[in-house]
Design an enzyme around this catalytic site. Sequence first.
Site, PDB file in Angstrom:
ATOM      1  N   LYS A  48       0.814  -1.276   0.131  1.00 11.54           N
ATOM      2  CA  LYS A  48       0.153  -0.066   0.013  1.00 11.54           C
ATOM      3  C   LYS A  48       0.843   1.261  -0.174  1.00 11.54           C
ATOM      4  O   LYS A  48       0.473   2.389   0.419  1.00 11.54           O
ATOM      5  CB  LYS A  48      -1.032  -0.092   1.083  1.00 11.54           C
ATOM      6  N   LYS A 107       7.923  -7.102  -9.045  1.00  9.65           N
ATOM      7  CA  LYS A 107       7.822  -6.376  -7.918  1.00  9.65           C
ATOM      8  C   LYS A 107       7.731  -7.498  -6.551  1.00  9.65           C
ATOM      9  O   LYS A 107       7.669  -8.712  -7.011  1.00  9.65           O
ATOM     10  CB  LYS A 107       6.031  -6.202  -8.083  1.00  9.65           C
ATOM     11  N   HIS A 109       7.209  -7.494  -2.181  1.00 13.21           N
ATOM     12  CA  HIS A 109       7.004  -6.911  -0.797  1.00 13.21           C
ATOM     13  C   HIS A 109       8.206  -7.279   0.062  1.00 13.21           C
ATOM     14  O   HIS A 109       8.058  -6.935   1.380  1.00 13.21           O
ATOM     15  CB  HIS A 109       5.720  -7.045  -0.430  1.00 13.21           C
ATOM     16  N   ARG A 131       6.006   5.034   1.961  1.00 10.91           N
ATOM     17  CA  ARG A 131       4.851   5.845   2.350  1.00 10.91           C
ATOM     18  C   ARG A 131       4.698   5.964   3.635  1.00 10.91           C
ATOM     19  O   ARG A 131       4.931   4.962   4.383  1.00 10.91           O
ATOM     20  CB  ARG A 131       3.552   5.230   1.669  1.00 10.91           C
ATOM     21  N   SER A 139      -4.634   2.959   4.601  1.00  7.94           N
ATOM     22  CA  SER A 139      -4.844   1.986   2.904  1.00  7.94           C
ATOM     23  C   SER A 139      -4.809   0.534   3.138  1.00  7.94           C
ATOM     24  O   SER A 139      -5.461  -0.113   2.594  1.00  7.94           O
ATOM     25  CB  SER A 139      -3.613   2.471   2.062  1.00  7.94           C
ATOM     26  N   MET A 257      -8.378   1.990  -6.102  1.00 12.92           N
ATOM     27  CA  MET A 257      -8.088   3.117  -6.084  1.00 12.92           C
ATOM     28  C   MET A 257      -8.937   4.079  -5.272  1.00 12.92           C
ATOM     29  O   MET A 257      -9.997   4.369  -5.722  1.00 12.92           O
ATOM     30  CB  MET A 257      -8.157   3.734  -7.467  1.00 12.92           C
ATOM     31  N   ARG A 258      -8.672   4.074  -4.059  1.00 10.50           N
ATOM     32  CA  ARG A 258      -9.585   4.441  -2.850  1.00 10.50           C
ATOM     33  C   ARG A 258      -9.494   6.117  -2.762  1.00 10.50           C
ATOM     34  O   ARG A 258     -10.369   6.730  -3.180  1.00 10.50           O
ATOM     35  CB  ARG A 258      -9.220   3.783  -1.712  1.00 10.50           C
ATOM     36  N   LYS A 259      -8.425   6.518  -2.324  1.00 13.17           N
ATOM     37  CA  LYS A 259      -8.468   8.065  -1.878  1.00 13.17           C
ATOM     38  C   LYS A 259      -7.066   8.778  -2.594  1.00 13.17           C
ATOM     39  O   LYS A 259      -7.207   9.896  -3.213  1.00 13.17           O
ATOM     40  CB  LYS A 259      -8.148   8.210  -0.650  1.00 13.17           C
TER      41      LYS A 259
HETATM   42  P1  A3P Z   1      -5.130   4.698  -0.689  1.00 11.36           P
HETATM   43  O1  A3P Z   1      -5.856   3.341  -0.021  1.00 11.36           O
HETATM   44  O2  A3P Z   1      -4.764   5.470   0.335  1.00 11.36           O
HETATM   45  O3  A3P Z   1      -6.026   5.431  -1.772  1.00 11.36           O
HETATM   46  P2  A3P Z   1      -0.407  -0.312  -3.706  1.00 11.36           P
HETATM   47  O4  A3P Z   1      -0.196  -0.226  -5.137  1.00 11.36           O
HETATM   48  O5  A3P Z   1       1.126  -0.333  -3.011  1.00 11.36           O
HETATM   49  O6  A3P Z   1      -0.999  -1.603  -3.018  1.00 11.36           O
HETATM   50  O7  A3P Z   1      -0.740   1.161  -3.135  1.00 11.36           O
HETATM   51  C1  A3P Z   1      -2.142   1.299  -3.145  1.00 11.36           C
HETATM   52  C2  A3P Z   1      -2.563   2.951  -2.510  1.00 11.36           C
HETATM   53  O8  A3P Z   1      -1.757   3.681  -3.858  1.00 11.36           O
HETATM   54  C3  A3P Z   1      -3.773   3.125  -2.604  1.00 11.36           C
HETATM   55  O9  A3P Z   1      -3.909   4.355  -1.455  1.00 11.36           O
HETATM   56  C4  A3P Z   1      -4.096   3.892  -3.955  1.00 11.36           C
HETATM   57  O10 A3P Z   1      -5.213   4.636  -3.998  1.00 11.36           O
HETATM   58  C5  A3P Z   1      -2.899   4.565  -4.130  1.00 11.36           C
HETATM   59  N1  A3P Z   1      -2.679   4.910  -5.576  1.00 11.36           N
HETATM   60  C6  A3P Z   1      -2.400   4.229  -6.680  1.00 11.36           C
HETATM   61  N2  A3P Z   1      -2.441   4.816  -7.729  1.00 11.36           N
HETATM   62  C7  A3P Z   1      -2.254   6.094  -7.380  1.00 11.36           C
HETATM   63  C8  A3P Z   1      -2.023   7.155  -8.042  1.00 11.36           C
HETATM   64  N3  A3P Z   1      -1.889   7.270  -9.413  1.00 11.36           N
HETATM   65  N4  A3P Z   1      -1.828   8.531  -7.460  1.00 11.36           N
HETATM   66  C9  A3P Z   1      -1.875   8.479  -6.031  1.00 11.36           C
HETATM   67  N5  A3P Z   1      -1.975   7.452  -5.289  1.00 11.36           N
HETATM   68  C10 A3P Z   1      -2.332   6.096  -5.907  1.00 11.36           C
END
Ligand code: A3P
Length: 296
Positions: A48, A107, A109, A131, A139, A257-259
């Site tokens: 995340k 990729k 983790h 982050r 997240s 794509m939450r916040k």
């Molecule tokens: P949130 O849940 O805070 O919205 P990962 O890809 O490592 O799983 O991370 C997912 C997080 O990155 C989510 O955060 C997602 O919305 C955010 N994310 C994905 N694409 C993004 C973008 N283009 N700009 C900003 N945040 C992004």
Amino acid sequence: STMERSSTLFNILEVDGIPLPVLSKEMWNKISNFQARPDDLFLVTYPKSGTTWMQEILDMIKNDGDVEKCKRVNTLERYPFLEVKFPHKEKPDLEIALEMSSPRLIKTHLPSHLIPPSIWKENCKIIYVARNAKDCLVSFYHFHRMASLLPDPQNFEEFYEKFMSGKVLFGSWFDHVKGWWAAKDTHQILYLFYEDIKKNPKHEIHKVLEFLEKTLSDDIINRIVHHTSFDVMKYNPMANQTAVPSYILNHSISKFMRKGMPGDWKNYFTVAQNEEFDKDYQKKMTGSTLTFRTEI
Ligand code: A3P
């Protein structure tokens, strides 16, 4: 949703006390013995932290800003996720990686001390995206709600406790970011921050280009910034993870794509949790030169 999940789709294997979504001990041996190639590029993150975002940026760079090429298939099918076997795929991603032609983007983790040693030996380039812990926690909590790959988080309070004690997949956020921060002093690692990419994507993309020893025109870089912005990725079916079967990622519970905004933690942390967090954070980060922004 009222449906309760009794189990997770991922098998969880503890390695060095760290819960990993790895099928078996045998699979773990294969991962540890993974043979890297010198021209592999590894994208490493704690969950995340902007993995999918950076994957889209890297794919756009690789394809010289060709949006259509980047829409060939969804993210999960474009790049292997080293330690995982997805329920909807026939083979573990590791095997897919072994069959891929170079140059590969992989990729993972994994924390730095569990990374396959051949990656160090071959001196592969690594991009690490970190982050801030508060947004990462929030997240990760929502991701646990919507991803049946992961255990049911119950409620925010319980997940908060688990995150702080490192009893979540891939272990402690603190150990992860510090471990990779230390590793960068002796290896080819570009260490980036989610908040910086959000604040000035173009600047961070320039850093990536320099690290990859690649140049692109300003036009193409602007196109990459646009195509990988939250608002564009959110509606891109090959990047927003809606192409993943809903029994794996259930977007009706919470969107992938939450916040996409630094500072969303303020909508979740109570005043007491925030105070406790800051105290604990200080203790766990003592002696580290790493600093994060929790808002921009
Ligand atoms: P949130 O849940 O805070 O919205 P990962 O890809 O490592 O799983 O991370 C997912 C997080 O990155 C989510 O955060 C997602 O919305 C955010 N994310 C994905 N694409 C993004 C973008 N283009 N700009 C900003 N945040 C992004």
